[in-house]
Design an enzyme around this catalytic site. Structure first.
Site, PDB file in Angstrom:
ATOM      1  N   SER A 189      16.429  -4.930 -32.880  1.00 36.96           N
ATOM      2  CA  SER A 189      16.936  -3.580 -32.669  1.00 36.96           C
ATOM      3  C   SER A 189      17.916  -3.191 -33.775  1.00 36.96           C
ATOM      4  O   SER A 189      17.544  -3.146 -34.944  1.00 36.96           O
ATOM      5  CB  SER A 189      17.566  -3.488 -31.275  1.00 36.96           C
ATOM      6  OG  SER A 189      17.819  -2.156 -30.908  1.00 36.96           O
ATOM      7  N   ASP A 260       7.958   0.603 -26.396  1.00 42.16           N
ATOM      8  CA  ASP A 260       9.410   0.577 -26.581  1.00 42.16           C
ATOM      9  C   ASP A 260      10.009   1.924 -26.178  1.00 42.16           C
ATOM     10  O   ASP A 260       9.701   2.958 -26.768  1.00 42.16           O
ATOM     11  CB  ASP A 260       9.742   0.268 -28.045  1.00 42.16           C
ATOM     12  CG  ASP A 260      11.193  -0.145 -28.248  1.00 42.16           C
ATOM     13  OD1 ASP A 260      12.062   0.389 -27.544  1.00 42.16           O
ATOM     14  OD2 ASP A 260      11.457  -0.987 -29.127  1.00 42.16           O
ATOM     15  N   HIS A 293      11.350  -2.755 -25.015  1.00 37.37           N
ATOM     16  CA  HIS A 293      12.449  -3.114 -25.917  1.00 37.37           C
ATOM     17  C   HIS A 293      12.989  -4.496 -25.558  1.00 37.37           C
ATOM     18  O   HIS A 293      14.101  -4.660 -25.060  1.00 37.37           O
ATOM     19  CB  HIS A 293      13.553  -2.063 -25.856  1.00 37.37           C
ATOM     20  CG  HIS A 293      14.445  -2.066 -27.055  1.00 37.37           C
ATOM     21  ND1 HIS A 293      14.002  -1.708 -28.318  1.00 37.37           N
ATOM     22  CD2 HIS A 293      15.751  -2.395 -27.209  1.00 37.37           C
ATOM     23  CE1 HIS A 293      14.998  -1.807 -29.172  1.00 37.37           C
ATOM     24  NE2 HIS A 293      16.067  -2.228 -28.521  1.00 37.37           N
TER      25      HIS A 293
END
Length: 318
Positions: A189, A260, A293
Site C-alpha cells: 500500500s 481492492d 486490500h
C-alpha cells in the site's frame, strides 16, 4: 479522546465513508486504518490481535531533517521520528537485504512476522516503523505514515519532503549492509508507493530535493500500491542516458487485486503503465481476481519465486 465533532470537515468525513469506516468511532479509526489490514481474513486469528494495538509505539528515535522546495517556494524543515525497526535475519547464506515498508497506520512488527515465514532463507528483511504524523486524507488525524497523503490518485499533491525523508531512511538502513549483498526495497500500500519512489531515486541517483542518493537497488516489490510523482516522471529522463539505462535494468514486481477497495486496481495498473512508458522495461505486473486490500498465499508465492529468479538466490525452499 478524538470525537466526530473534532474532525468535522465534510470532505474528510466523506473519505472515511469511502474507506468503509462509517460506524467506527474516530478513537478506534487509526488502529483500524491498517487499510483493511494486509492479511487475508481467513488467516490464523493470531495475525489479527495487532489490529487493536495503539498506533503510537515506543520509538527508537531517528531524526531526518530535509529541505524541500520548488521554484518560488520557501525552504521548510521537519524532523521525523521513526518507530521500532524489526529485523528478520537470513537462515542461510546472506545474499540479499530488503527493506519492507508497511501500509498506512500499521507498523513494522506485523510484516516481519509474515516475512519470517517465507521460504527465502538467503534474504535479510528489515521492517522499520513509520513516524506518527498528521495525515491530510483523514482530516489531520495522526497515525503512522511514510509521507502525508491527501488523495490516492495521480492528480493528488505529492509530499516530496516526506517522500525524501523516508527514502533517505531506507537508504540509511541499506547503507550499513555488506558490499557483496544485493539490496532491495518493497512494501504494501503506502509502503509500496514509497518503494516505487525509492526506485526513482535510485534511477536518477538523487532525491526529489536534488541531494545525491547513495544506494544501488537490485529489486523493487510493490503490493497494492501506487506511483507517487507520476506526472513528472517521464520529463525527468530528458537527456539522461544513464538514468534511462538504470531504469531499463531495474527489476520491479507490482501486484494488485482486482477487488481492492482502498487503493483501486486502476491506480496500480496505471502506475505500471506509467513506469513502463517511462522506460522501466524490466517490470512485471500481476493481477489477482477477487483480491482486496490484503495479501494472500498466491501473491506471496509470486513474490518468492520472482525474488529467487531475479536475485539468483541459492537454497530457497519450495
Amino acid at each position: 479522546m478524538c470525537t466526530w465533532a473534532s474532525c468535522s470537515e465534510k470532505n474528510s468525513f466523506n473519505k472515511m465513508i469511502r474507506f468503509g469506516l462509517f460506524g467506527f468511532s474516530l478513537s478506534l479509526f487509526c488502529s483500524w486504518v491498517l487499510l483493511q489490514y494486509p492479511y487475508h481474513p481467513e488467516a490464523p486469528a493470531n495475525h489479527f490481535h495487532k489490529v487493536l494495538h495503539s498506533v503510537v509505539t515506543q520509538s527508537e528515535k531517528m531524526s531526518f531533517s530535509s529541505s524541500s522546495g520548488g521554484s518560488g517556494s520557501r525552504t521548510s524543515r521537519r524532523a521525523f521520528e521513526y518507530g521500532r525497526t524489526h529485523v528478520v535475519r537470513p537462515k542461510g547464506k546472506h545474499q540479499a537485504t530488503i527493506v519492507w515498508l508497511h501500509g498506512l497506520g500499521d507498523k513494522g512488527a506485523s510484516w516481519s512476522q509474515l516475512l519470517e515465514t517465507l521460504p527465502l532463507p538467503n534474504i535479510k528483511w528489515i521492517c522499520p516503523t513509520a513516524p506518527t504524523r498528521a495525515v491530510a486524507l483523514f482530516g489531520g488525524f495522526p497515525c503512522t505514515a511514510w509521507f502525508d497523503v491527501q488523495d490516492i490518485s495521480e492528480d493528488g499533491p505529492d509530499d516530496l519532503e516526506g517522500l525524501d525523508a523516508t527514502a533517505a531512511h531506507v537508504a540509511n538502513l541499506l547503507s550499513a549492509e555488506p558490499p557483496d549483498v544485493q539490496l532491495g526495497v518493497g512494501g504494501f500500500s503506502m509502503g509500496a508507493a514509497t518503494a516505487l519512489y525509492s526506485a526513482t531515486c535510485h534511477v536518477f541517483k538523487q532525491y526529489g530535493n536534488g541531494s545525491p542518493y547513495p544506494v544501488n537497488l537490485s529489486a523493487v516489490v510493490g503490493l497494492s500500491g501506487w506511483l507517487p510523482c507520476s506526472r513528472t516522471l517521464r520529463n525527468r529522463f530528458d537527456g539522461s542516458h544513464e538514468a534511462a539505462g538504470r531504469a531499463a535494468s531495474l527489476p520491479i514486481l507490482l501486484c494488485h487485486g482486482l477487488g481492492d477497495e482502498v487503493v483501486a486496481y486502476h491506480h496500480g495498473e496505471k502506475s505500471a503503465q506509467t513506469l513502463s512508458s517511462a522506460g522501466f522495461q524490466n517490470l512485471t505486473f500481476r493481477s489477482y481476481n477477487g483480491l482486496g486490500h490484503y495479501t494472500i498465499p498466491q501473491e506471496t508465492d509470486e513474490v518468492c519465486h520472482w525474488l529467487t529468479a531475479r536475485l539468483g538466490l541459492e537454497g530457497s525452499q519450495s
